[in-house]
Design a protein around this motif. Structure first.
Motif, PDB file in Angstrom:
ATOM      1  N   ALA A 219       0.580  -0.880   0.481  1.00 17.07           N
ATOM      2  CA  ALA A 219       0.248   0.297   0.064  1.00 17.07           C
ATOM      3  C   ALA A 219       0.806   1.365  -0.210  1.00 17.07           C
ATOM      4  N   LEU A 220       1.969   1.692   0.663  1.00 15.18           N
ATOM      5  CA  LEU A 220       2.546   2.412   0.532  1.00 15.18           C
ATOM      6  C   LEU A 220       3.733   2.846  -0.436  1.00 15.18           C
ATOM      7  N   VAL A 221       3.881   1.696  -0.825  1.00 16.08           N
ATOM      8  CA  VAL A 221       4.897   1.777  -2.281  1.00 16.08           C
ATOM      9  C   VAL A 221       3.381   2.043  -3.586  1.00 16.08           C
ATOM     10  N   ALA A 222       1.955   1.469  -3.693  1.00 19.10           N
ATOM     11  CA  ALA A 222       0.924   1.807  -4.378  1.00 19.10           C
ATOM     12  C   ALA A 222       1.412   3.703  -4.490  1.00 19.10           C
ATOM     13  N   GLU A 223       0.788   3.599  -2.762  1.00 20.31           N
ATOM     14  CA  GLU A 223       0.174   5.614  -2.315  1.00 20.31           C
ATOM     15  C   GLU A 223       1.971   6.267  -3.146  1.00 20.31           C
ATOM     16  N   SER A 224       3.034   5.639  -2.750  1.00 15.61           N
ATOM     17  CA  SER A 224       3.883   6.569  -3.699  1.00 15.61           C
ATOM     18  C   SER A 224       3.916   7.083  -5.264  1.00 15.61           C
ATOM     19  N   LEU A 225       3.559   5.855  -5.451  1.00 16.80           N
ATOM     20  CA  LEU A 225       3.300   6.200  -7.058  1.00 16.80           C
ATOM     21  C   LEU A 225       2.424   6.628  -8.072  1.00 16.80           C
ATOM     22  N   GLY A 226       1.630   6.991  -6.825  1.00 15.84           N
ATOM     23  CA  GLY A 226       0.257   7.651  -7.345  1.00 15.84           C
ATOM     24  C   GLY A 226       0.328   8.494  -7.817  1.00 15.84           C
ATOM     25  N   GLY A 227      -1.060   9.164  -8.554  1.00 14.47           N
ATOM     26  CA  GLY A 227      -1.522  10.787  -8.513  1.00 14.47           C
ATOM     27  C   GLY A 227      -0.691  10.768 -10.000  1.00 14.47           C
ATOM     28  N   GLU A 228      -0.680  12.305 -10.413  1.00 10.95           N
ATOM     29  CA  GLU A 228      -0.666  12.209 -11.875  1.00 10.95           C
ATOM     30  C   GLU A 228       0.662  13.015 -12.013  1.00 10.95           C
ATOM     31  N   ALA A 229       2.280  12.710 -11.272  1.00 13.81           N
ATOM     32  CA  ALA A 229       3.097  13.452 -11.357  1.00 13.81           C
ATOM     33  C   ALA A 229       3.599  13.158 -12.083  1.00 13.81           C
ATOM     34  N   PRO A 230       5.053  14.084 -13.231  1.00  7.17           N
ATOM     35  CA  PRO A 230       6.127  12.848 -13.776  1.00  7.17           C
ATOM     36  C   PRO A 230       6.836  11.826 -13.298  1.00  7.17           C
TER      37      PRO A 230
ATOM     38  N   THR B 236      11.355   9.255  -7.489  1.00  6.37           N
ATOM     39  CA  THR B 236      11.496  10.377  -6.166  1.00  6.37           C
ATOM     40  C   THR B 236      11.176   9.565  -4.924  1.00  6.37           C
ATOM     41  N   SER B 237       9.646  10.212  -5.142  1.00  6.95           N
ATOM     42  CA  SER B 237       8.676   9.536  -4.336  1.00  6.95           C
ATOM     43  C   SER B 237       9.222   8.040  -3.469  1.00  6.95           C
TER      44      SER B 237
END
Length: 190
Positions: A76-87, A93-94
């Motif tokens: 869940a933490l890994v998925a959260e760090s890769l979520g969103g619309e960021a480049p 980096t996250s």
């Protein structure tokens, strides 16, 4: 008759299991993997050893349960760090920052130490399967970004992160920056 401390027996057992797993992690964090015994756990939580057998058949079963309990949280933490619309660079980096923080967390260290001990093959397979699921959010992120060979690259990225974690570098910010730069650009010889 044991005292039920929750509205239902199922909830009581669930809470007790959580408390047992947490106490087991604490034992490993404080005394290393050899400190994790059913006798030590029984003492820590104030239960009899026979009561523990309702939850774990053996020390190995307990060790596997601790590791398996951590894997969904990490995923869940890994998925959260890769979520969103960021480049992609920001997502990586996250991801690297979160992974390095997670790897240096006492819960992770306890799970890794336990994984290195002799566990039954079925427990090892469940842990391997959990680690594969842990890689899936990174594979999906790379595939969505159009990166060729996303699974292979995800495994290589994870290998770099694991290697970075072993370095005796005091400045975590610099370690994240250099690790991400290495992942994205390799070594620029110009």
């Amino acid at each position: 008759m044991p005292r039920i401390t929750a509205p239902t027996v199922a909830e009581h057992r669930s809470r007790r299991l959580e408390a047992l797993l947490e106490a087991g992690r604490e034992l490993v964090t404080e005394g290393g993997p050899d400190a994790l015994t059913l006798a030590n756990l029984a003492k820590r939580v104030g239960l009899s050893r026979p009561s523990l057998y309702e939850y774990f058949r053996s020390r190995e079963d307990l060790a596997a349960a601790i590791v398996e309990d951590e894997l969904p949280r990490w995923t869940a933490l890994v998925a959260e760090s890769l979520g969103g619309e960021a480049p992609l660079a920001e997502k990586l980096t996250s991801y690297v920052q979160m992974q390095l923080e997670l790897m240096r967390d006492g819960r992770h260290a306890a799970a890794v130490a336990l994984s290195a001990h002799a566990l039954p093959e079925d427990a090892r397979q469940r842990i391997r399967d959990g680690h594969q699921r842990l890689l899936e959010p990174l594979v999906d992120t790379l595939a969505d970004a159009g990166v060729a060979e996303p699974r292979l690259r995800a495994m290589l990225i994870q290998g770099i992160v694991e290697s970075a974690n072993r370095l005796p570098v005091p400045d975590g910010t610099a370690l994240v920056a250099v690790t991400v730069d290495q992942i994205l650009h390799g070594i620029d010889t110009k």
